[in-house]
Design a protein around this motif. Structure first.
Motif, PDB file in Angstrom:
ATOM      1  N   LYS A   1       0.670  -1.173   0.188  1.00 33.11           N
ATOM      2  CA  LYS A   1       0.153  -0.168   0.016  1.00 33.11           C
ATOM      3  C   LYS A   1       0.934   1.450   0.129  1.00 33.11           C
ATOM      4  CE  LYS A   1      -0.690  -0.222   4.968  1.00 33.11           C
ATOM      5  NZ  LYS A   1      -1.573  -0.941   6.107  1.00 33.11           N
ATOM      6  N   THR A   2       2.084   1.141   0.423  1.00 33.68           N
ATOM      7  CA  THR A   2       3.011   2.487   0.367  1.00 33.68           C
ATOM      8  C   THR A   2       3.390   2.609  -0.970  1.00 33.68           C
ATOM      9  OG1 THR A   2       4.897   1.069   1.095  1.00 33.68           O
ATOM     10  CG2 THR A   2       3.657   1.930   2.965  1.00 33.68           C
ATOM     11  N   ALA A   3       3.073   1.910  -1.845  1.00 35.00           N
ATOM     12  CA  ALA A   3       3.632   2.160  -3.225  1.00 35.00           C
ATOM     13  C   ALA A   3       2.734   2.767  -4.163  1.00 35.00           C
ATOM     14  CB  ALA A   3       4.043   0.683  -3.975  1.00 35.00           C
ATOM     15  N   TYR A   4       1.536   2.893  -3.618  1.00 39.16           N
ATOM     16  CA  TYR A   4       0.395   3.698  -4.374  1.00 39.16           C
ATOM     17  C   TYR A   4       0.548   5.258  -4.210  1.00 39.16           C
ATOM     18  CZ  TYR A   4      -1.687  -0.820  -4.656  1.00 39.16           C
ATOM     19  OH  TYR A   4      -1.944  -2.207  -5.250  1.00 39.16           O
ATOM     20  N   ARG A   5       0.504   5.757  -5.249  1.00 35.85           N
ATOM     21  CA  ARG A   5       0.627   7.304  -5.253  1.00 35.85           C
ATOM     22  C   ARG A   5      -0.365   7.963  -6.308  1.00 35.85           C
ATOM     23  NH1 ARG A   5       4.925   5.040  -5.672  1.00 35.85           N
ATOM     24  NH2 ARG A   5       5.944   4.647  -7.654  1.00 35.85           N
ATOM     25  N   PRO A   6      -0.533   9.288  -6.497  1.00 38.27           N
ATOM     26  CA  PRO A   6      -1.337   9.674  -7.626  1.00 38.27           C
ATOM     27  C   PRO A   6      -0.517   9.185  -9.134  1.00 38.27           C
ATOM     28  CG  PRO A   6      -1.495  11.306  -6.215  1.00 38.27           C
ATOM     29  CD  PRO A   6      -0.294  10.175  -5.474  1.00 38.27           C
ATOM     30  N   LEU A   7      -1.383   8.959 -10.012  1.00 37.17           N
ATOM     31  CA  LEU A   7      -0.379   8.555 -11.328  1.00 37.17           C
ATOM     32  C   LEU A   7      -0.887   9.909 -12.278  1.00 37.17           C
ATOM     33  CD1 LEU A   7      -1.836   5.184 -12.324  1.00 37.17           C
ATOM     34  CD2 LEU A   7       0.431   5.841 -11.491  1.00 37.17           C
ATOM     35  N   GLU A   8       0.230  10.524 -12.682  1.00 34.99           N
ATOM     36  CA  GLU A   8       0.257  11.611 -13.676  1.00 34.99           C
ATOM     37  C   GLU A   8       0.622  11.301 -15.012  1.00 34.99           C
ATOM     38  OE1 GLU A   8       2.767  14.509 -11.815  1.00 34.99           O
ATOM     39  OE2 GLU A   8       1.530  14.561  -9.728  1.00 34.99           O
ATOM     40  N   GLY A   9      -0.218  11.938 -15.957  1.00 31.16           N
ATOM     41  CA  GLY A   9       0.178  11.739 -17.391  1.00 31.16           C
ATOM     42  C   GLY A   9      -0.442  10.115 -17.752  1.00 31.16           C
ATOM     43  N   VAL A  10      -1.130   9.675 -17.093  1.00 31.79           N
ATOM     44  CA  VAL A  10      -1.892   8.317 -17.151  1.00 31.79           C
ATOM     45  C   VAL A  10      -3.137   8.435 -17.563  1.00 31.79           C
ATOM     46  CG1 VAL A  10      -1.794   5.709 -16.764  1.00 31.79           C
ATOM     47  CG2 VAL A  10       0.226   7.007 -16.283  1.00 31.79           C
ATOM     48  N   SER A  11      -3.656   7.875 -18.624  1.00 29.27           N
ATOM     49  CA  SER A  11      -5.039   7.877 -18.848  1.00 29.27           C
ATOM     50  C   SER A  11      -5.504   6.355 -19.207  1.00 29.27           C
ATOM     51  CB  SER A  11      -5.544   8.924 -19.958  1.00 29.27           C
ATOM     52  OG  SER A  11      -6.951   8.815 -20.201  1.00 29.27           O
ATOM     53  N   LEU A  12      -6.991   6.034 -18.817  1.00 36.71           N
ATOM     54  CA  LEU A  12      -7.320   4.909 -19.369  1.00 36.71           C
ATOM     55  C   LEU A  12      -7.450   4.690 -20.848  1.00 36.71           C
ATOM     56  CD1 LEU A  12      -8.496   1.977 -18.427  1.00 36.71           C
ATOM     57  CD2 LEU A  12     -10.484   3.177 -18.508  1.00 36.71           C
ATOM     58  N   GLU A  13      -7.803   5.891 -21.430  1.00 34.99           N
ATOM     59  CA  GLU A  13      -7.796   5.912 -22.718  1.00 34.99           C
ATOM     60  C   GLU A  13      -6.555   5.544 -23.700  1.00 34.99           C
ATOM     61  OE1 GLU A  13      -8.647  10.242 -23.184  1.00 34.99           O
ATOM     62  OE2 GLU A  13     -10.705   9.566 -23.301  1.00 34.99           O
ATOM     63  N   GLN A  14      -5.602   5.519 -22.697  1.00 32.99           N
ATOM     64  CA  GLN A  14      -4.088   4.982 -23.388  1.00 32.99           C
ATOM     65  C   GLN A  14      -4.251   3.550 -23.501  1.00 32.99           C
ATOM     66  OE1 GLN A  14      -1.863   7.627 -20.592  1.00 32.99           O
ATOM     67  NE2 GLN A  14      -0.539   7.519 -22.337  1.00 32.99           N
ATOM     68  N   TYR A  15      -5.128   2.740 -22.497  1.00 31.34           N
ATOM     69  CA  TYR A  15      -4.994   1.366 -22.266  1.00 31.34           C
ATOM     70  C   TYR A  15      -6.269   0.480 -22.724  1.00 31.34           C
ATOM     71  CZ  TYR A  15      -0.399   2.923 -20.463  1.00 31.34           C
ATOM     72  OH  TYR A  15       0.610   3.156 -20.020  1.00 31.34           O
ATOM     73  N   VAL A  16      -7.288   1.196 -22.911  1.00 32.13           N
ATOM     74  CA  VAL A  16      -8.717   0.651 -22.985  1.00 32.13           C
ATOM     75  C   VAL A  16      -8.616  -0.421 -24.098  1.00 32.13           C
ATOM     76  CG1 VAL A  16      -9.582   2.296 -24.694  1.00 32.13           C
ATOM     77  CG2 VAL A  16     -11.026   1.222 -22.874  1.00 32.13           C
ATOM     78  N   HIS A  17      -7.792  -0.372 -25.255  1.00 33.43           N
ATOM     79  CA  HIS A  17      -7.724  -1.337 -26.162  1.00 33.43           C
ATOM     80  C   HIS A  17      -7.336  -2.745 -25.396  1.00 33.43           C
ATOM     81  CE1 HIS A  17      -3.591   0.168 -25.849  1.00 33.43           C
ATOM     82  NE2 HIS A  17      -3.154  -1.038 -26.296  1.00 33.43           N
ATOM     83  N   PHE A  18      -6.633  -2.624 -24.402  1.00 37.39           N
ATOM     84  CA  PHE A  18      -6.507  -3.708 -23.760  1.00 37.39           C
ATOM     85  C   PHE A  18      -7.727  -4.570 -23.271  1.00 37.39           C
ATOM     86  CE2 PHE A  18      -2.130  -1.965 -23.168  1.00 37.39           C
ATOM     87  CZ  PHE A  18      -1.509  -2.856 -24.071  1.00 37.39           C
TER      88      PHE A  18
END
Length: 103
Positions: free
Chosen positions: A14-31
């Protein structure tokens, strides 16, 4: 039987989680195109913390806190709906969990 024998955990701590910047589901939705996908919904409201679990969870929350969380989940689901429809995502499995209480 010892519940920790044969236990494998595949999530980062849980300490590894942090806000993601510059990442969007739109980039990966094809998966997520088509069927055969599973969806896990985490409900972080536990009666007590399990010794082996490092997912984010809280204890002692009132009904209002749970309601706010579920309302936010519903809003976020609606935001993603159009993206998932665009690639015709079909979830074959649904897991709802919190700590040891997965269904």
């Amino acid at each position: 039987m010892n519940p920790y024998v044969q236990y494998m955990y595949g999530y980062p701590h849980k300490t590894a989680y942090r806000p993601l910047e510059g990442v969007s589901l739109e980039q990966y939705v094809h998966f997520l195109n088509g069927n055969g996908h599973g969806l896990y919904v985490h409900l972080p409201f536990c009666q007590s913390k399990c010794g082996y679990c490092n997912l984010f969870s809280v204890t002692g929350q009132d009904e209002e806190a749970v309601d706010r969380y579920l309302q936010a989940f519903e809003r976020q689901s609606r935001q993603y709906q159009h993206l998932l429809q665009s690639v015709r995502t079909q979830f074959q499995e649904l897991t709802i969990g919190a700590g040891r209480r997965c269904i």
